[in-house]
Design an enzyme around this catalytic site. Structure first.
Site: not given
Ligand code: AMP
Length: 279
Positions: A37, A185, A187
């Site tokens: 993020h 992630s 998770r």
């Molecule tokens: P999320 O909080 O999982 O909804 O992710 C928010 C944003 O961060 C989304 O655009 C995801 O694709 C991006 N994101 C999450 N994990 C990664 C990662 N390992 N590398 C790059 N971007 C990420």
């Protein structure tokens, strides 16, 4: 850095910044932030005058109530991380603020939304499209940053922007990985020590697929990956698909430039996804 919980205050702030000539970079997240993020936030900071990050665990994109309930949340820690990454405004609404009444809208993305994640998580991308459309209208970004980690989501947001004629540039950002290759992630926080030790196999399978891409068909590569996953007792494969990165439709024969491998795996009840460009 300012934190807003209300739509009106955030919209007014963004509107004022626009009138004053500032460019706005926006990064939507569900919190429990990690360096993946933050890489988006840093990029947004490099390319814009003002960076807005939203933190909202969007209930309507979860098709599994247990997953929603167990999704990690840590707003205080997220705020500290965002401040250090150069974020200017945090928008952290609650569900009542975002959805005072149910939203009935149903999007059609011409098949992008029915394969892979869409096939296994019915309604997921409709919920994503609803929230992102709403967040764009609140934060008024010139550019919005999305990770390739959620590659299908990125493709759907690009389709949403076209379909709704939204005046925002979508900026794709590369996947950030841990030292052992596991895609970062939120998770991952929930993995046991044993699961965490097993999880880098996901990236190894993708690398193996890429190594085979020049000399094998999609079917042969899929067979190999399925066989590999069956040897790992801690990871259960949900799907492994080779698809064209624009149409997201499955590839059957030889691998061509623009083909990508996509994988979803369960470690216990924790669902992990990853993808890799093959050629
Ligand atoms: P999320 O909080 O999982 O909804 O992710 C928010 C944003 O961060 C989304 O655009 C995801 O694709 C991006 N994101 C999450 N994990 C990664 C990662 N390992 N590398 C790059 N971007 C990420």
């Amino acid at each position: 850095m300012i934190t807003f919980k209300k739509i009106d205050a955030t919209h007014a702030y963004a509107g004022m910044a626009r009138i004053q000539g500032s460019s706005i970079g926006f990064v939507p997240t569900m919190g429990a932030l990690h360096d993946g993020h933050l890489s988006l936030v840093r990029r947004a900071k490099e390319e814009n005058d003002l960076v807005i990050v939203s933190i909202f665990v969007n209930p309507i994109q979860f098709n599994n109530a247990g997953d929603l309930e167990k999704y990690p949340r840590n707003l205080d820690r997220d705020i500290v991380l965002l401040e250090s990454a150069g974020c200017d405004v945090v928008f952290a609404p609650d569900a009542a603020e975002m959805y005072p009444e149910p939203i009935e809208k149903h999007y059609d993305f011409g098949g992008l939304e029915t394969v892979m994640e869409g096939a296994f998580r019915p309604g997921h991308f409709n919920g994503v499209a609803i929230v992102v459309d709403k967040l764009f209208r609140i934060t008024l970004p010139h550019r919005a940053y999305f990770g390739e980690k959620d590659y299908q989501q990125l493709a759907i947001i690009q389709a949403l922007v076209k379909q709704e004629k939204l005046d925002v540039e979508i900026v794709p950002c590369p996947i950030r990985r841990e030292h052992d290759g596991l895609a970062m992630s939120s998770r991952n926080e929930r993995l046991t020590e044993q699961m965490r030790a097993a999880a880098p196999a996901i990236y190894q399978w993708l690398l193996h697929a890429r190594a085979m891409a020049a000399s094998h068909t999609a079917g042969e590569i899929e067979k190999m990956v399925i066989a590999e996953t069956q040897k790992n007792p801690l990871l259960r494969l949900e799907y492994f698909t080779i698809a064209n990165e624009e149409t997201l439709q499955a590839v059957t024969g030889r691998i061509s430039p623009g083909d990508r491998a996509f994988i979803a795996v369960f470690a216990g009840d924790i669902r992990l996804i990853d993808n890799l460009k093959l050629i």
